[in-house]
Motif scaffolding. Structure first.
Motif, mmCIF file in Angstrom:
data_model
loop_
_atom_site.group_PDB
_atom_site.id
_atom_site.type_symbol
_atom_site.label_atom_id
_atom_site.label_comp_id
_atom_site.label_asym_id
_atom_site.label_seq_id
_atom_site.Cartn_x
_atom_site.Cartn_y
_atom_site.Cartn_z
ATOM 1 N N GLY A 209 1.986 94.549 -59.512
ATOM 2 C CA GLY A 209 2.240 95.338 -60.720
ATOM 3 C C GLY A 209 3.618 95.066 -61.287
ATOM 4 N N LYS A 210 4.600 94.990 -60.407
ATOM 5 C CA LYS A 210 5.990 94.703 -60.828
ATOM 6 C C LYS A 210 6.065 93.361 -61.544
ATOM 7 C CE LYS A 210 10.537 94.058 -58.782
ATOM 8 N NZ LYS A 210 11.621 94.850 -58.900
ATOM 9 N N GLU A 211 5.415 92.356 -60.966
ATOM 10 C CA GLU A 211 5.437 91.014 -61.575
ATOM 11 C C GLU A 211 4.712 90.989 -62.918
ATOM 12 O OE1 GLU A 211 3.710 86.599 -60.522
ATOM 13 O OE2 GLU A 211 4.809 87.656 -58.943
ATOM 14 N N LEU A 212 3.576 91.644 -62.978
ATOM 15 C CA LEU A 212 2.810 91.666 -64.233
ATOM 16 C C LEU A 212 3.594 92.364 -65.338
ATOM 17 C CD1 LEU A 212 -0.714 92.453 -62.752
ATOM 18 C CD2 LEU A 212 -0.110 90.383 -64.044
ATOM 19 N N GLU A 213 4.267 93.449 -64.999
ATOM 20 C CA GLU A 213 5.056 94.187 -65.993
ATOM 21 C C GLU A 213 6.271 93.361 -66.443
ATOM 22 O OE1 GLU A 213 4.603 97.431 -67.194
ATOM 23 O OE2 GLU A 213 3.187 98.350 -65.793
ATOM 24 N N GLU A 214 7.030 92.823 -65.467
ATOM 25 C CA GLU A 214 8.291 92.154 -65.778
ATOM 26 C C GLU A 214 8.109 90.778 -66.402
ATOM 27 O OE1 GLU A 214 10.587 92.027 -62.180
ATOM 28 O OE2 GLU A 214 11.117 94.166 -62.269
ATOM 29 N N LYS A 215 7.190 89.990 -65.846
ATOM 30 C CA LYS A 215 7.058 88.589 -66.294
ATOM 31 C C LYS A 215 6.063 88.403 -67.424
ATOM 32 C CE LYS A 215 8.400 86.266 -62.026
ATOM 33 N NZ LYS A 215 7.986 85.294 -60.987
#
Length: 338
Positions: free
Chosen positions: A154-160
């Motif tokens: 989730g963190k990667e999908l949101e940030e990147k």
């Protein structure tokens, strides 16, 4: 001008209409008829709901179209089935988006719950299909299991990638803290399933709404998020009674199944705002930070959260397998011209 007093007008309003003044109401269903009837802001689905809807005669055309798409992509049977599943999930999402003004949540296969890269890849595939259909990122939430790997996906999908995520199968305060630190868009703590566990595993067989373990869990998470200014919002989920729902009036969002929506629409009892930013700011809570090792230990300290997360993943995985079987059978009959 109406001669009725505000109290009388409020009594005429359904509990559902009153609730909508404090909380965004979301429909937890794959059945478009329920969405038409109760007019929620958003809607959310999961593999179990899609499986149930896919078996309904009125949605057969969506399954047929998804199979045609999957077959047209070629590859092995497994690849065709996987492409069909992806298309089917997005097709239901597209139909739902025609009926709600807000967003739809589309869930990544629970069998990827411990595979961060797999979850990211599946989310990107969903979003490519939505984009192809002309839907912007703002109208879709990707649902991910709240495992450590899911939270990092989730963190990667949101940030990147600027993709908004809905963290599901959330049962512990530990999971909620990790999600907030990952800056995901939304979490779905499962109030009803938490209460189920306590009824099954303790001497208590019933709880009043104000002492319901699921209600208390969602309340604590909401208060923590608001007290410390996290951008992540809270969407209470998995409700069993209207009492649980009313006890969380004021929560950012509540996702409700058709049965609960129906009961609330027929009820005319007064709804009071139970959760608010002002109350949260006054709460006696300390800010905490979790590394992976802390997350795993603290989550493991809650037998309820460990059991319910594992059980939830297994159940969604079983329904995903059943949906694949349904697709394979239909695929075979279509190839044979039946």
């Amino acid at each position: 001008m109406s001669s009725q007093s505000p109290d009388k007008r409020r009594k005429m309003e359904s509990t559902l209409d009153q609730l909508k003044k404090y909380t965004v109401v979301v429909a937890d269903t794959g059945d478009f008829n329920a969405i038409d009837e109760y007019k929620p802001q958003d809607a959310t689905t999961n593999p179990s709901l899609i499986l149930a809807a896919a078996k309904m005669p009125e949605y057969t055309h969506l399954l047929d179209e998804a199979i045609e798409f999957g077959v047209s992509k070629g590859g092995t049977e497994e690849e065709q089935v996987a492409n069909t599943m992806d298309k089917l999930f997005v097709s239901f999402g597209l139909e739902i988006l025609k009926k709600v003004p807000g967003r739809v949540s589309t869930e990544v296969d629970a069998r990827l719950s411990f595979d961060k890269e797999g979850m990211v890849a599946k989310a990107l595939k969903f979003m490519a299909l939505y984009k192809e259909a002309g839907i912007s990122k703002e109208r879709v939430l990707i649902k991910l299991s709240s495992t450590w790997e899911g939270i990092q996906a989730g963190k990667e999908l949101e940030e990147k990638h600027g993709i908004h995520c809905n963290m599901t199968l959330l049962f512990s305060f530990t999971q909620a803290v990790a999600c907030a630190e990952a800056n995901v868009t939304l979490i779905s703590p499962f109030a009803g399933r938490i209460c189920d566990w306590y009824k099954e595993n303790t001497d208590r067989k019933s709880f009043e709404p104000h002492e319901d373990p699921g209600v208390l869990s969602v309340t604590k998470i909401y208060n923590y998020y608001k007290k410390f200014g996290y951008k992540t919002v809270v969407m209470g989920a998995s409700f069993r009674t209207t009492g649980q729902v009313k006890a969380l009036a004021g929560c950012d969002l509540l996702t409700l199944p058709p049965k609960i929506l129906a009961e609330l629409s027929k009820d005319h009892s007064t709804v009071t705002e139970m959760l608010s930013v002002e109350k949260a700011k006054a709460c006696d809570l300390e800010k905490i930070h979790l590394e992976e090792k802390d997350f795993r230990w603290e989550h493991n300290e809650s037998p309820m959260a460990v059991e319910k997360l594992s059980e939830g993943i297994r159940k969604f995985a079983v329904d995903a397998f059943k949906l694949e079987t349904l697709i394979k059978e239909k695929m075979l009959s279509m190839k044979n011209g039946q």
